[in-house]
Design a protein around this motif. Structure first.
Motif, PDB file in Angstrom:
ATOM      1  N   ASN A 199       1.710  23.730  11.756  1.00 21.89           N
ATOM      2  CA  ASN A 199       2.544  24.226  12.855  1.00 21.89           C
ATOM      3  C   ASN A 199       1.866  25.380  13.577  1.00 21.89           C
ATOM      4  OD1 ASN A 199       4.666  22.428  12.739  1.00 21.89           O
ATOM      5  ND2 ASN A 199       5.765  23.619  11.194  1.00 21.89           N
ATOM      6  N   THR A 214       0.832  25.304  17.481  1.00 21.21           N
ATOM      7  CA  THR A 214       1.233  26.366  18.404  1.00 21.21           C
ATOM      8  C   THR A 214       0.021  26.973  19.087  1.00 21.21           C
ATOM      9  OG1 THR A 214       3.138  26.847  17.018  1.00 21.21           O
ATOM     10  CG2 THR A 214       2.488  28.546  18.592  1.00 21.21           C
ATOM     11  N   ASP A 215      -1.032  27.203  18.324  1.00 20.29           N
ATOM     12  CA  ASP A 215      -2.260  27.769  18.879  1.00 20.29           C
ATOM     13  C   ASP A 215      -2.875  26.833  19.919  1.00 20.29           C
ATOM     14  OD1 ASP A 215      -4.213  29.729  19.125  1.00 20.29           O
ATOM     15  OD2 ASP A 215      -5.484  28.832  17.590  1.00 20.29           O
ATOM     16  N   LYS A 230      -1.225  24.624  21.721  1.00 19.15           N
ATOM     17  CA  LYS A 230      -0.347  24.548  22.892  1.00 19.15           C
ATOM     18  C   LYS A 230      -0.464  25.788  23.770  1.00 19.15           C
ATOM     19  CE  LYS A 230       3.268  21.513  21.122  1.00 19.15           C
ATOM     20  NZ  LYS A 230       4.683  21.418  20.729  1.00 19.15           N
ATOM     21  N   VAL A 231      -0.691  26.940  23.157  1.00 16.16           N
ATOM     22  CA  VAL A 231      -0.669  28.202  23.887  1.00 16.16           C
ATOM     23  C   VAL A 231      -2.006  28.512  24.542  1.00 16.16           C
ATOM     24  CG1 VAL A 231      -0.418  30.698  23.615  1.00 16.16           C
ATOM     25  CG2 VAL A 231       1.184  29.158  22.493  1.00 16.16           C
ATOM     26  N   GLY A 232      -3.069  28.469  23.776  1.00 15.06           N
ATOM     27  CA  GLY A 232      -4.342  28.954  24.303  1.00 15.06           C
ATOM     28  C   GLY A 232      -5.371  27.870  24.456  1.00 15.06           C
TER      29      GLY A 232
END
Length: 96
Positions: A57, A61-62, A64-66
């Protein structure tokens, strides 16, 4: 005289049957202990999987964000380079 002894005989017989079920029947104490061990093993496996899921997860998230994470993966796993970059591959010296 016989009438005075039938009640204790019946009670002792019932006690013996209940003890048999407790130690040897279905859902007996040995069954309980083996299930308890299985639960411990399954709980450990679940904890390992929960830790793995948390790492996945965080990775999702990493990603999706950066864009840095995507770029890092592309460079490390796929060997991609940006336009205008020069790729250098440094090999360790061979030992004989």
């Amino acid at each position: 005289m016989w009438q005075d002894k039938w009640l204790p005989i019946v009670l002792i017989t019932l006690l013996g049957l209940l003890q048999y079920r407790l130690w040897f029947g279905k859902n007996s104490i040995p069954d309980y202990l083996s299930r308890e061990q299985e639960v411990k093993v399954q709980a450990q496996q679940n904890a390992n999987l929960a830790q793995r899921n948390a790492l996945l997860n965080a990775d999702i998230t990493d990603l999706k964000v950066g864009l840095e994470a995507i770029e890092e993966r592309a460079r490390n796993e796929l060997g991609l380079i940006k336009h205008g970059e020069t790729f250098y591959r440094i090999l360790p010296p061979e030992t004989k």
